[in-house]
Design an enzyme around this catalytic site. Structure first.
Site, PDB file in Angstrom:
ATOM      1  CB  ILE A  93      -0.996  -0.021   1.188  1.00  9.56           C
ATOM      2  CG1 ILE A  93      -2.190   0.915   0.922  1.00  9.56           C
ATOM      3  CG2 ILE A  93      -0.320   0.333   2.502  1.00  9.56           C
ATOM      4  CD1 ILE A  93      -3.372   0.671   1.843  1.00  9.56           C
ATOM      5  N   GLY A 137      -3.998  -8.852  10.580  1.00 14.43           N
ATOM      6  CA  GLY A 137      -2.623  -9.299  10.801  1.00 14.43           C
ATOM      7  C   GLY A 137      -2.398  -9.548  12.280  1.00 14.43           C
ATOM      8  CB  SER A 188      -8.479  -5.913  12.527  1.00 16.23           C
ATOM      9  OG  SER A 188      -8.601  -4.809  13.401  1.00 16.23           O
ATOM     10  N   GLY A 220       3.860  -4.507  11.022  1.00 16.74           N
ATOM     11  CA  GLY A 220       2.912  -4.682   9.919  1.00 16.74           C
ATOM     12  C   GLY A 220       2.864  -3.499   8.972  1.00 16.74           C
ATOM     13  CB  VAL A 221       0.078  -2.151   6.918  1.00 20.80           C
ATOM     14  CG1 VAL A 221      -0.993  -1.767   7.893  1.00 20.80           C
ATOM     15  CG2 VAL A 221       0.011  -1.289   5.665  1.00 20.80           C
ATOM     16  CG  ASP A 222       1.466   1.698  12.456  1.00 19.90           C
ATOM     17  OD1 ASP A 222       1.657   2.784  11.880  1.00 19.90           O
ATOM     18  OD2 ASP A 222       1.235   1.605  13.678  1.00 19.90           O
ATOM     19  CE1 TYR A 282      -3.294  -4.657  17.560  1.00 17.42           C
ATOM     20  CE2 TYR A 282      -4.962  -3.247  16.576  1.00 17.42           C
ATOM     21  CZ  TYR A 282      -3.859  -3.408  17.384  1.00 17.42           C
ATOM     22  OH  TYR A 282      -3.321  -2.316  18.018  1.00 17.42           O
ATOM     23  CG  ASN A 319      -0.403   1.314  18.049  1.00 18.78           C
ATOM     24  OD1 ASN A 319      -0.364   2.394  18.643  1.00 18.78           O
ATOM     25  ND2 ASN A 319       0.663   0.770  17.488  1.00 18.78           N
TER      26      ASN A 319
HETATM   27  N1  AR6 Z   1       0.807  -3.022   2.345  1.00 16.44           N
HETATM   28  C1  AR6 Z   1      -0.450  -3.504   2.443  1.00 16.44           C
HETATM   29  N2  AR6 Z   1      -0.833  -4.366   3.411  1.00 16.44           N
HETATM   30  C2  AR6 Z   1       0.112  -4.763   4.294  1.00 16.44           C
HETATM   31  C3  AR6 Z   1       1.452  -4.299   4.268  1.00 16.44           C
HETATM   32  C4  AR6 Z   1       1.785  -3.382   3.228  1.00 16.44           C
HETATM   33  N3  AR6 Z   1       3.014  -2.879   3.092  1.00 16.44           N
HETATM   34  N4  AR6 Z   1       2.133  -4.895   5.287  1.00 16.44           N
HETATM   35  C5  AR6 Z   1       1.258  -5.696   5.934  1.00 16.44           C
HETATM   36  N5  AR6 Z   1       0.045  -5.625   5.339  1.00 16.44           N
HETATM   37  P1  AR6 Z   1      -1.263  -5.534  10.429  1.00 16.44           P
HETATM   38  P2  AR6 Z   1      -3.503  -5.126  12.299  1.00 16.44           P
HETATM   39  C6  AR6 Z   1      -1.220  -6.308   5.666  1.00 16.44           C
HETATM   40  O1  AR6 Z   1      -0.653  -6.544  11.331  1.00 16.44           O
HETATM   41  O2  AR6 Z   1      -3.835  -6.564  12.264  1.00 16.44           O
HETATM   42  C7  AR6 Z   1       0.804  -2.769  14.073  1.00 16.44           C
HETATM   43  O3  AR6 Z   1       1.856  -3.064  14.945  1.00 16.44           O
HETATM   44  C8  AR6 Z   1      -1.154  -7.593   6.440  1.00 16.44           C
HETATM   45  O4  AR6 Z   1      -0.866  -8.698   5.570  1.00 16.44           O
HETATM   46  O5  AR6 Z   1      -0.392  -4.536   9.784  1.00 16.44           O
HETATM   47  O6  AR6 Z   1      -4.609  -4.121  12.160  1.00 16.44           O
HETATM   48  C9  AR6 Z   1      -0.015  -1.584  14.549  1.00 16.44           C
HETATM   49  O7  AR6 Z   1       0.798  -0.594  15.139  1.00 16.44           O
HETATM   50  C10 AR6 Z   1      -2.571  -7.686   6.995  1.00 16.44           C
HETATM   51  O8  AR6 Z   1      -3.434  -8.294   6.036  1.00 16.44           O
HETATM   52  O9  AR6 Z   1      -2.415  -4.677  11.208  1.00 16.44           O
HETATM   53  C11 AR6 Z   1      -0.951  -2.209  15.530  1.00 16.44           C
HETATM   54  O10 AR6 Z   1      -0.332  -2.371  16.788  1.00 16.44           O
HETATM   55  C12 AR6 Z   1      -2.989  -6.227   7.140  1.00 16.44           C
HETATM   56  O11 AR6 Z   1      -1.983  -5.450   6.498  1.00 16.44           O
HETATM   57  C13 AR6 Z   1      -1.223  -3.567  14.928  1.00 16.44           C
HETATM   58  O12 AR6 Z   1      -0.111  -3.860  14.094  1.00 16.44           O
HETATM   59  C14 AR6 Z   1      -3.120  -5.778   8.575  1.00 16.44           C
HETATM   60  O13 AR6 Z   1      -2.091  -6.348   9.348  1.00 16.44           O
HETATM   61  C15 AR6 Z   1      -2.460  -3.550  14.063  1.00 16.44           C
HETATM   62  O14 AR6 Z   1      -2.748  -4.862  13.665  1.00 16.44           O
END
Ligand code: AR6
Length: 172
Positions: free
Chosen positions: A10, A122, A120, A31-33, A124, A23
């Site tokens: 993204i 990943g 959420s 993750g994406v953050d 979460y 968060n």
């Molecule tokens: N582009 C698009 N999607 C992505 C990318 C990217 N570069 N990287 C990961 N994803 P997550 P959550 C997807 O864990 O579950 C953080 O530490 C990934 O495959 O990023 O909402 C925050 O600070 C998954 O499908 O977010 C919070 O503490 C999706 O993004 C916590 O993680 C969401 O996964 C939030 O957890």
């Protein structure tokens, strides 16, 4: 309806706003953050710190907007999805709110293209099919009222991509 499905990172998408699965601290994470802050540079965190000093972070289901720093997008909308527990803690409604409040913020800022990750699903641990159904329902209802906005679902993992593909097109 203006809904597109993409497979990829993204941080590379050129839209008015990409949505971050943040968060409540808004101080970054994995993750994406982590990917968004890393690619966008320190300006995003600077804006997040300003928001923290004004309103003390972001509640689950709510959303805030910042610069996108060095990213090709113009803005980042940071929303906080729920941590999946047992499904009886209001997780579904909170996830719906996260999508809806992100879209409302986009509209308030006159933005016309928004890209969402799979919030959420990943770290979460929200069940992916349920999360996709909620995301698609929320976006579909919103776009009925606001047809000038284009929404891109950006799936990073193949499992999510296939779930969205099936739900959006009915094909597998
Ligand atoms: N582009 C698009 N999607 C992505 C990318 C990217 N570069 N990287 C990961 N994803 P997550 P959550 C997807 O864990 O579950 C953080 O530490 C990934 O495959 O990023 O909402 C925050 O600070 C998954 O499908 O977010 C919070 O503490 C999706 O993004 C916590 O993680 C969401 O996964 C939030 O957890």
């Amino acid at each position: 309806m203006n809904i597109n499905l993409l497979n990829g990172d993204i941080t590379k998408i050129e839209v008015d706003a990409i949505v971050n699965a943040a968060n409540t601290s808004l101080l970054g994470g994995g993750g994406v953050d982590g990917a968004i802050h890393k690619a966008g540079g320190p300006e995003i965190l600077e804006d997040c710190r300003k928001i923290r000093s004004q309103q003390g972070g972001c509640k689950v289901g709510e959303a805030v907007i910042t610069t996108a720093g060095k990213l090709p997008a113009r803005f980042v909308i940071h929303t906080v999805g729920p941590v999946w527990q047992d499904g009886r803690q209001g997780e579904e409604e909170l996830l719906y709110n996260a999508y809806q409040n992100s879209l409302l913020l986009a509209r308030e800022n006159n933005l016309t293209s928004v890209a969402f990750p799979n919030i959420s699903t990943g770290i979460y641990r929200f069940p992916k099919v349920k999360a996709a159904e909620i995301a698609i329902k929320c976006v579909t209802l919103f776009l009925r009222e606001h047809p000038s906005i284009a929404v891109h679902f950006v799936c990073y993992d193949t499992e999510n991509y296939e779930i969205y593909e099936e739900l959006l097109t009915g094909k597998k």
